[in-house]
Write an enzyme that holds these catalytic residues in place. Structure first.
Site, PDB file in Angstrom:
ATOM      1  N   GLY A 117       6.722  66.040  62.834  1.00 55.76           N
ATOM      2  CA  GLY A 117       5.989  65.568  64.016  1.00 55.76           C
ATOM      3  C   GLY A 117       6.772  64.749  65.022  1.00 55.76           C
ATOM      4  O   GLY A 117       6.443  64.733  66.205  1.00 55.76           O
ATOM      5  N   ASP A 126      -1.560  56.254  61.481  1.00 59.28           N
ATOM      6  CA  ASP A 126      -2.994  56.441  61.211  1.00 59.28           C
ATOM      7  C   ASP A 126      -3.398  55.473  60.107  1.00 59.28           C
ATOM      8  O   ASP A 126      -3.653  54.305  60.376  1.00 59.28           O
ATOM      9  CB  ASP A 126      -3.225  57.915  60.850  1.00 59.28           C
ATOM     10  N   LYS A 149      -3.433  55.162  66.144  1.00 54.70           N
ATOM     11  CA  LYS A 149      -4.876  55.404  66.219  1.00 54.70           C
ATOM     12  C   LYS A 149      -5.612  54.084  66.166  1.00 54.70           C
ATOM     13  O   LYS A 149      -5.180  53.160  65.482  1.00 54.70           O
ATOM     14  CB  LYS A 149      -5.324  56.293  65.066  1.00 54.70           C
ATOM     15  N   PHE A 194      -8.248  63.580  66.067  1.00 51.41           N
ATOM     16  CA  PHE A 194      -7.100  64.387  65.647  1.00 51.41           C
ATOM     17  C   PHE A 194      -6.428  64.960  66.895  1.00 51.41           C
ATOM     18  O   PHE A 194      -7.056  65.677  67.671  1.00 51.41           O
ATOM     19  CB  PHE A 194      -7.531  65.495  64.692  1.00 51.41           C
ATOM     20  N   VAL A 195      -5.150  64.627  67.083  1.00 53.63           N
ATOM     21  CA  VAL A 195      -4.449  65.055  68.290  1.00 53.63           C
ATOM     22  C   VAL A 195      -3.288  66.004  67.964  1.00 53.63           C
ATOM     23  O   VAL A 195      -2.756  65.985  66.843  1.00 53.63           O
ATOM     24  CB  VAL A 195      -3.916  63.847  69.095  1.00 53.63           C
ATOM     25  N   ASP A 213       1.216  68.761  65.226  1.00 51.00           N
ATOM     26  CA  ASP A 213       0.689  70.108  64.987  1.00 51.00           C
ATOM     27  C   ASP A 213      -0.736  70.094  64.457  1.00 51.00           C
ATOM     28  O   ASP A 213      -1.236  69.095  63.967  1.00 51.00           O
ATOM     29  CB  ASP A 213       1.541  70.825  63.940  1.00 51.00           C
ATOM     30  N   ARG A 221       2.808  72.341  68.503  1.00 50.41           N
ATOM     31  CA  ARG A 221       3.843  71.307  68.639  1.00 50.41           C
ATOM     32  C   ARG A 221       4.528  71.377  69.999  1.00 50.41           C
ATOM     33  O   ARG A 221       5.016  70.375  70.514  1.00 50.41           O
ATOM     34  CB  ARG A 221       4.920  71.469  67.555  1.00 50.41           C
TER      35      ARG A 221
HETATM   36  P1  5GP Z   1      -0.707  57.876  57.927  1.00 49.45           P
HETATM   37  O1  5GP Z   1       0.135  57.977  56.701  1.00 49.45           O
HETATM   38  O2  5GP Z   1      -0.421  56.716  58.812  1.00 49.45           O
HETATM   39  O3  5GP Z   1      -2.185  58.014  57.615  1.00 49.45           O
HETATM   40  O4  5GP Z   1      -0.478  59.184  58.749  1.00 49.45           O
HETATM   41  C1  5GP Z   1       0.632  59.379  59.459  1.00 49.45           C
HETATM   42  C2  5GP Z   1       0.997  60.853  59.462  1.00 49.45           C
HETATM   43  O5  5GP Z   1      -0.156  61.684  59.467  1.00 49.45           O
HETATM   44  C3  5GP Z   1       1.764  61.165  60.708  1.00 49.45           C
HETATM   45  O6  5GP Z   1       3.131  61.207  60.405  1.00 49.45           O
HETATM   46  C4  5GP Z   1       1.275  62.537  61.088  1.00 49.45           C
HETATM   47  O7  5GP Z   1       2.128  63.502  60.499  1.00 49.45           O
HETATM   48  C5  5GP Z   1      -0.069  62.683  60.446  1.00 49.45           C
HETATM   49  N1  5GP Z   1      -1.167  62.470  61.417  1.00 49.45           N
HETATM   50  C6  5GP Z   1      -1.977  61.397  61.497  1.00 49.45           C
HETATM   51  N2  5GP Z   1      -2.878  61.536  62.496  1.00 49.45           N
HETATM   52  C7  5GP Z   1      -2.615  62.737  63.049  1.00 49.45           C
HETATM   53  C8  5GP Z   1      -3.209  63.450  64.172  1.00 49.45           C
HETATM   54  O8  5GP Z   1      -4.140  63.028  64.847  1.00 49.45           O
HETATM   55  N3  5GP Z   1      -2.643  64.663  64.449  1.00 49.45           N
HETATM   56  C9  5GP Z   1      -1.611  65.184  63.759  1.00 49.45           C
HETATM   57  N4  5GP Z   1      -1.158  66.371  64.131  1.00 49.45           N
HETATM   58  N5  5GP Z   1      -1.027  64.543  62.704  1.00 49.45           N
HETATM   59  C10 5GP Z   1      -1.530  63.330  62.377  1.00 49.45           C
END
Ligand code: 5GP
Ligand code: MG
Length: 181
Positions: A44, A103, A131, A152-153, A159, A165
């Protein structure tokens, strides 16, 4: 691809301006370090890091790391797991982890912990997006591009099921895209 987009959340021009400003903040922070290791989290962060590093003047290594948390069609975190590499050569180095989005914070917490245990001198974190929900989490990042709502973006490296992407903007998908899976 454009028919799948419900709305643009952050357009390409706003992204470019902010990435430039973030690079100034990062360069100021590392102004006296001449051996920084950037750790972009695949996949990402690839577009973000490519734009970011070209505004950074300091000497650096770029060592990618693969962390899986949203496999395939998942739109909620399935728990972070490091897939690559098996070892981290960061002993005595200042490390900057670069990710697309914060996130739950599980990804950055896991990676930061691993790098510290591998002997990094310092570990800082940089994300393009945070987020809204993440502001209430204990894990934050040192450099943050934009705060966005808890949606979700996709786009600019992010992706859905490996697609979107290459979209230049950060966008929200039409609900019908998720129904098609
Ligand atoms: P965390 O571990 O902080 O919950 O999530 C981080 C990872 O989740 C990011 O590196 C990303 O790959 C994925 N992610 C979190 N939110 C989104 C979103 O809204 N869209 C996408 N495509 N990936 C997300
Ligand atoms: Mg990720």
């Amino acid at each position: 691809m454009n028919k799948d987009i419900a709305r643009v959340l952050v357009d390409r021009y706003t992204i470019q301006a902010r990435v430039f400003n973030m690079a100034q903040e990062i360069a100021a922070c590392y102004h006296d370090s001449d051996d920084v290791v950037m750790v972009p989290l695949l996949t990402g962060s690839i577009i973000f890091v490519a734009d970011l590093v070209r505004h950074l003047p300091m000497r650096m290594r770029i060592d990618v790391m693969a962390v899986s948390s949203y496999p395939g069609t998942a739109t909620t975190s399935q728990g972070a797991k490091v897939m690559y590499p098996a070892e981290f050569h960061v002993s005595g180095k200042h490390v900057l982890v670069v990710d697309d989005i914060l996130d739950s914070g599980k990804t950055l917490a896991l990676v930061t912990d691993l790098l510290k245990k591998s002997g990094a001198l310092s570990v800082k974190t940089c994300v393009l997006l945070r987020k809204k929900i993440a502001t209430t989490q204990s894990m934050t990042a040192d450099f943050i591009g934009f705060d966005i709502p808890d949606e979700f973006v996709v786009g600019y490296g992010l992706d859905y099921n490996h697609y979107y992407r290459n979209l230049p903007d950060i966008a929200v998908l039409n609900p019908c895209v998720f129904e098609k899976k």
